[in-house]
Design a protein around this motif. Structure first.
Motif, mmCIF file in Angstrom:
data_model
loop_
_atom_site.group_PDB
_atom_site.id
_atom_site.type_symbol
_atom_site.label_atom_id
_atom_site.label_comp_id
_atom_site.label_asym_id
_atom_site.label_seq_id
_atom_site.Cartn_x
_atom_site.Cartn_y
_atom_site.Cartn_z
ATOM 1 N N ILE B 255 34.927 11.149 55.931
ATOM 2 C CA ILE B 255 35.807 12.298 55.725
ATOM 3 C C ILE B 255 36.051 12.934 57.092
ATOM 4 N N VAL B 256 37.315 12.850 57.526
ATOM 5 C CA VAL B 256 37.674 13.488 58.789
ATOM 6 C C VAL B 256 38.067 14.917 58.481
ATOM 7 N N TRP B 257 37.599 15.844 59.312
ATOM 8 C CA TRP B 257 37.853 17.245 58.961
ATOM 9 C C TRP B 257 37.988 18.113 60.192
ATOM 10 N N GLU B 258 38.523 19.298 59.963
ATOM 11 C CA GLU B 258 38.562 20.333 61.006
ATOM 12 C C GLU B 258 38.172 21.636 60.328
ATOM 13 N N TRP B 259 37.336 22.402 61.009
ATOM 14 C CA TRP B 259 36.780 23.603 60.385
ATOM 15 C C TRP B 259 36.952 24.782 61.324
ATOM 16 N N ASN B 260 37.383 25.888 60.759
ATOM 17 C CA ASN B 260 37.576 27.097 61.569
ATOM 18 C C ASN B 260 36.369 28.018 61.402
ATOM 19 N N ARG B 262 35.889 30.935 62.403
ATOM 20 C CA ARG B 262 36.172 32.381 62.303
ATOM 21 C C ARG B 262 36.198 32.834 60.849
ATOM 22 N N ASN B 263 36.793 31.984 59.984
ATOM 23 C CA ASN B 263 36.814 32.375 58.574
ATOM 24 C C ASN B 263 36.022 31.403 57.707
ATOM 25 N N SER B 264 35.230 30.529 58.380
ATOM 26 C CA SER B 264 34.378 29.564 57.667
ATOM 27 C C SER B 264 35.180 28.734 56.683
ATOM 28 N N MET B 265 36.404 28.350 57.087
ATOM 29 C CA MET B 265 37.233 27.564 56.164
ATOM 30 C C MET B 265 37.645 26.263 56.831
ATOM 31 N N PHE B 266 37.775 25.224 56.008
ATOM 32 C CA PHE B 266 38.285 23.957 56.518
ATOM 33 C C PHE B 266 39.797 24.075 56.654
ATOM 34 N N THR B 267 40.314 23.539 57.787
ATOM 35 C CA THR B 267 41.762 23.551 57.977
ATOM 36 C C THR B 267 42.339 22.158 57.724
ATOM 37 N N PHE B 268 41.482 21.159 57.771
ATOM 38 C CA PHE B 268 41.949 19.815 57.451
ATOM 39 C C PHE B 268 40.776 19.019 56.884
ATOM 40 N N VAL B 269 41.055 18.284 55.800
ATOM 41 C CA VAL B 269 40.050 17.383 55.242
ATOM 42 C C VAL B 269 40.793 16.145 54.766
ATOM 43 N N SER B 270 40.353 14.974 55.214
ATOM 44 C CA SER B 270 41.088 13.760 54.857
ATOM 45 C C SER B 270 40.833 13.399 53.380
ATOM 46 N N PRO B 271 41.796 12.681 52.791
ATOM 47 C CA PRO B 271 41.747 12.422 51.347
ATOM 48 C C PRO B 271 40.505 11.626 50.911
ATOM 49 N N GLN B 272 39.818 10.984 51.881
ATOM 50 C CA GLN B 272 38.611 10.240 51.508
ATOM 51 C C GLN B 272 37.560 11.130 50.856
ATOM 52 N N SER B 273 37.711 12.435 51.058
ATOM 53 C CA SER B 273 36.730 13.357 50.478
ATOM 54 C C SER B 273 36.694 13.216 48.952
ATOM 55 N N ARG B 274 37.839 12.853 48.378
ATOM 56 C CA ARG B 274 37.876 12.705 46.920
ATOM 57 C C ARG B 274 37.011 11.509 46.506
ATOM 58 N N GLY B 337 30.377 15.591 65.300
ATOM 59 C CA GLY B 337 31.560 16.398 65.591
ATOM 60 C C GLY B 337 31.514 17.000 66.979
ATOM 61 N N VAL B 338 32.590 17.687 67.313
ATOM 62 C CA VAL B 338 32.673 18.390 68.603
ATOM 63 C C VAL B 338 33.086 19.830 68.328
ATOM 64 N N VAL B 339 32.645 20.699 69.221
ATOM 65 C CA VAL B 339 32.988 22.112 69.116
ATOM 66 C C VAL B 339 34.025 22.406 70.180
ATOM 67 N N GLN B 340 35.069 23.099 69.789
ATOM 68 C CA GLN B 340 36.047 23.538 70.783
ATOM 69 C C GLN B 340 35.799 25.007 71.044
ATOM 70 N N VAL B 341 35.644 25.311 72.335
ATOM 71 C CA VAL B 341 35.268 26.674 72.692
ATOM 72 C C VAL B 341 36.352 27.277 73.557
ATOM 73 N N ASP B 342 36.714 28.496 73.244
ATOM 74 C CA ASP B 342 37.686 29.207 74.064
ATOM 75 C C ASP B 342 37.094 30.562 74.428
ATOM 76 N N PRO B 346 33.445 29.746 69.819
ATOM 77 C CA PRO B 346 33.882 28.507 69.173
ATOM 78 C C PRO B 346 35.131 28.794 68.350
ATOM 79 N N VAL B 347 36.170 27.992 68.581
ATOM 80 C CA VAL B 347 37.422 28.216 67.845
ATOM 81 C C VAL B 347 37.653 27.161 66.774
ATOM 82 N N SER B 348 37.076 25.967 66.992
ATOM 83 C CA SER B 348 37.225 24.978 65.927
ATOM 84 C C SER B 348 36.154 23.903 66.047
ATOM 85 N N PHE B 349 35.797 23.365 64.908
ATOM 86 C CA PHE B 349 34.904 22.216 64.854
ATOM 87 C C PHE B 349 35.726 21.072 64.294
#
Lengths: 180, 659
Positions: B255-260, B262-274, B337-342, B346-349
């Motif tokens: 499952i490829v994903w991106e997580w924010n 700041r609001n503890s929410m996923f912004t992208f999750v690949s369909p394999q999660s199903r 995963g990797v952490v993106q820091v600004d 941290p702005v995104s995982f």
């Protein structure tokens, strides 16, 4: 230049006083000034002067009514480059060397002979003989209301080869020779 | 200014044209006006002076002949000029000779300038002219002219003309601007329209109509179209690449994903999660703290901590934990995963969840299998060692048995019977002993016989003592063998500083019986000065015994005379001791050289492929290494075990190096 100007001032002042207050004597003083002024408003042919500084000769024929006044007026005066010279003459003298010829009242009888003598020569004839201009003279002087007036016979002047300034002509009464 | 900026470009151009025209006209008109005013003044002044000169000249005769009437006539001609306010002729004595217009009263004449000059005063020109005759001053002319009216008329006139010029110019400018502006504005408007279409509809196929112009606008149009070309192709490439990415992401078994954060929410999750967890992407995206809900409660804290560390370290991270699938299955997840820091925040995982449940299970099985193997191997090793020990003990016991037989035989063949016979004779002759010894021929010989027996018994005693010494030695030997075995049977794990030579000797000793059985000739090339090594005695022995056994096995096919095992101990570097075990057996295929240490690799019928594998691992664990060399089949093989030199020794060595 200053002495000249002062002289002019003095002269002018003198004339007015004479003209207004001393009529009997002043008349000839004014006429003397007139004679002097005529030399300034008249052009003679250049050939009439032997040199550029040859004098302008004012001839007085007959009894001189001016006395010494005329000499005083012209003394030291120069018109153009020409000094002024007074020459007193008699009627039978050769009058042709003059530029201005004042014919005294005493020569009234000799007038025609004199006019004949100078006829065709550039000589400005002036006289206070009555009707002088009408008789063939060029400038006649007459007394009107105690003022000296001029009568000019322009045709005679032209015939004599003289050029009289229009400024002078404007002041004078233009007359013609009377036909006898 | 802002409102001007927002005007349509056409209006702007018109306004600018008008402003420029107006400015040019203003400057030109102002210059012209100034020039005209100045010109007017100087002309007016010159005219006045000329007028004065004419009047003065015309007055000469009047002044000369003091003809006041003529004088008045002369200056009376000034009536033709409506600007003349007044004039008078003054005689040199100061009396007024003639006068025209407004009389100059009181000290008015004092206002006038010196003779021959003129001045401006309050909109009037005052001019004094000397009247000369024959270079003599015969009077003065004073002339007063008012230039205001003429000036005002002139100004009015100019104003009218200027106004007319401005109006006509602006009309012409507007007309021309209207006629010409399409040259500039049309392509600009086309550009603007196209840009609007591209911007609003994302229609990158739009193009600005090409005008064929080569000016800046033409080039701009061309560049704009080229830009659109590029954008269009890039857009297409982007779409393609996005499709590729999607296909790739969907084909990843994870499952490829991106997580924010700041609001503890996923912004992208690949369909394999199903497929993997049973949650469709929609359930992840937009649901706060979704991760916390599905992670196993026992793992949550640990992973959260690791996550915090990864964030602080700003490095790629990975960890494993359990998630609860939609059907309540436990799924092992490997998250990397990797952490993106600004600006330190941290702005995104971004990362991937991989289902490692099967791997986890098989790893467990493998661990179990390994443990079994190690146990088997250990048992096998112990059996081998036990065989050796028993053999050695048997050998020694054989010697002991021989010695015992010898002692028995000695005792059986003992000369002690001779002594008994002599003592029996002496017992029988009791009372007649002196006589017997002196007279009887036999009695005479008896002392000699006893001496001989005594000597024989002394010899026997010496032989038995020697034999018994040998037996004691053999028994000592057995004790040693047993003690050694006990030594190695101890629990491993302790590191000791041991001389390599003695380890090698022990290993050889343990295999001595086997060498004898298989007729293996052992050649020792041992550097007795080799330093002590810091090792786990048990492990080294295990490795060496394994190597020796392998060598022995490799030489099975050789004829008994040719079996030769070389053991060499050498010091290649100051901190290493090398033990080489070389045989002249079957050799190793080149292909097998690379996998010989692999787990499970073996060429033996009954091998388990664990010996060399665990040997290499053990060498590595001790800071050493195990390598192999072989020129090929039939060329024999060398196993090279390198061991680290003991620390104390190494320190000395390094000190020496420094010195």
């Amino acid at each position: 230049m200053l002495p000249l100007a002062l002289t002019g001032l003095w002269l002018a002042g003198t004339w007015r006083v004479v003209a207004e207050n001393e009529n009997s004597v002043g008349e000839y003083q004014v006429k003397a000034a007139f004679l002097y002024n005529f030399t300034q408003f008249t052009d003679w042919p250049a050939t009439n002067f032997s040199t550029a500084s040859a004098p302008i000769v004012i001839g007085i024929v007959g009894e001189d009514p001016f006395g010494s006044i005329m000499d005083d007026v012209v003394s030291g005066e120069v018109v153009g480059n020409h000094p002024l010279v007074i020459r007193r003459l008699r009627a039978r003298d050769n009058l042709l060397g003059c530029h201005v010829l004042f014919i005294s009242r005493s020569e009234q009888a000799q007038l025609p002979a004199i006019l004949i003598q100078v006829k065709g020569h550039p000589i400005l004839t002036v006289s206070d003989i009555s009707d002088f201009a009408q008789q063939g003279g060029i400038v006649g002087l007459l007394l009107v209301n105690k003022k000296v007036k001029m009568e000019i016979n322009q045709a005679a002047a032209i015939e004599a080869g003289l050029q009289i300034s229009s400024k002078l002509l404007r002041l004078a009464t233009i007359v013609k020779s009377r036909r006898n | 200014m802002n409102s001007f900026r927002n005007l349509p470009i056409q209006q702007k151009m018109l306004d600018m044209t008008l402003i420029i025209c107006g400015a040019v006209l203003l400057v030109a008109t102002a210059a012209l006006f100034t020039f005209q005013v100045e010109n007017f003044r100087s002309n007016f002044q010159r005219n006045t002076v000329t007028l004065a000169a004419i009047i003065a000249n015309n007055s000469t005769a009047a002044m000369a002949f003091e003809d006041a009437k003529a004088g008045n006539e002369a200056i009376g001609s000034l009536i033709a000029n409506p600007d003349v306010v007044g004039a008078c002729l003054v005689a040199p004595d100061g009396s007024v000779f003639a006068q025209f217009g407004k009389p100059e009263q009181g000290g008015a004449l004092a206002e006038f300038p010196a003779a021959g000059e003129s001045i401006f005063a309050g909109g009037q020109i005052l001019c004094t002219q000397t009247i000369e005759l024959n270079r003599k001053k015969i009077g003065s002319l004073y002339l007063r002219v008012d230039c205001r009216q003429t000036f005002e008329e002139l100004i009015g006139f100019y104003a009218m003309i200027t106004l007319g010029v401005v109006v006509v110019s602006l009309c012409v400018a507007i007309f021309l601007s209207n006629r010409l502006r399409w040259i500039i504005t049309e392509p600009v408007l086309q550009l603007a329209e196209t840009a609007r279409m591209v911007g609003e509809k994302n229609d990158y196929s739009a193009r600005v109509p090409v005008s064929g112009r080569t000016d800046e606008l033409g080039r701009l149009t061309e560049s704009f179209n080229q830009m659109l070309d590029r954008i269009q192709s890039q857009d297409a490439a982007l779409n393609l690449s996005q499709q590729k990415m999607e296909t790739l992401v969907n084909s990843i078994d994870g499952i490829v994903w991106e997580w924010n954060p700041r609001n503890s929410m996923f912004t992208f999750v690949s369909p394999q999660s199903r497929r993997i967890l049973g949650y469709p992407p929609e359930r992840w995206i937009g649901a706060p703290d979704f991760w916390d809900k599905i992670v196993h409660p026992d793992d949550r804290e640990r992973v959260a901590k690791a996550c915090a560390e990864a964030t602080a370290g700003q490095e790629p991270y990975s960890y494993e934990y359990r998630m609860i699938a939609a059907d309540q299955r436990l799924v092992w997840i490997h998250e990397s995963g990797v952490v993106q820091v600004d600006h330190g925040q941290p702005v995104s995982f971004r990362g991937i969840f991989i289902d490692i449940t099967e791997r986890k299970e098989s790893t467990d099985k493998l661990d179990k299998l390994n443990r079994q193997l190690i146990e088997t191997s250990r048992l096998a090793g112990m059996a081998e060692v036990a065989t050796g020990v028993l053999h050695n003990v048997g050998n020694v016991l054989n010697s002991v048995s021989v010695s015992a037989t010898l002692v028995g035989e000695h005792l059986q063949r003992s000369k002690i019977g001779n002594l008994r016979r002599a003592t029996t004779i002496l017992w029988q002759k009791n009372g007649q002993l002196a006589e017997f010894l002196t007279t009887d021929p036999k009695g005479k010989l008896l002392p000699e016989y006893l001496k001989t027996v005594a000597d024989q018994l002394a010899d026997e005693q010496a032989q038995l003592v020697a034999e018994m010494g040998s037996v004691r030695q053999h028994i000592e030997h057995i004790k040693e063998i047993v003690a050694m075995q006990q030594n190695y049977a101890k629990v491993s794990g302790a590191f000791e500083d041991l001389p390599a030579a003695s380890l090698v000797e022990d290993a050889l000793q343990m295999n001595a019986a086997a060498f004898e059985r298989h007729n293996v000739r052992v050649i020792r090339e041992i550097d007795q000065n080799a330093p002590a090594v810091r090792v786990d005695r048990h492990k080294v022995l295990q490795i060496l015994i394994n190597l020796i056994r392998n060598a022995k096995y490799a030489m099975d096919a050789q004829s008994p005379q040719e079996k030769q095992l070389l053991i060499r101990v050498e010091v290649p570097t100051i901190d290493r001791v090398r033990v080489i075990v070389r045989d002249n057996g079957v050799g190793i295929l080149p292909d097998n050289l690379v996998k010989i240490f692999n787990h499970g690799f073996t060429t033996k019928k009954n091998g388990h492929g664990f010996g060399l594998h665990s040997g290499a691992n053990a060498a590595k664990e001790m800071g050493g290494s195990l390598a192999v060399q072989s020129s090929g089949v039939g060329q024999g093989a060398s196993f090279i075990l390198e061991l680290p030199v003991a620390a104390a020794r190494k320190e000395t060595a390094s000190t020496e190096k420094v010195l």
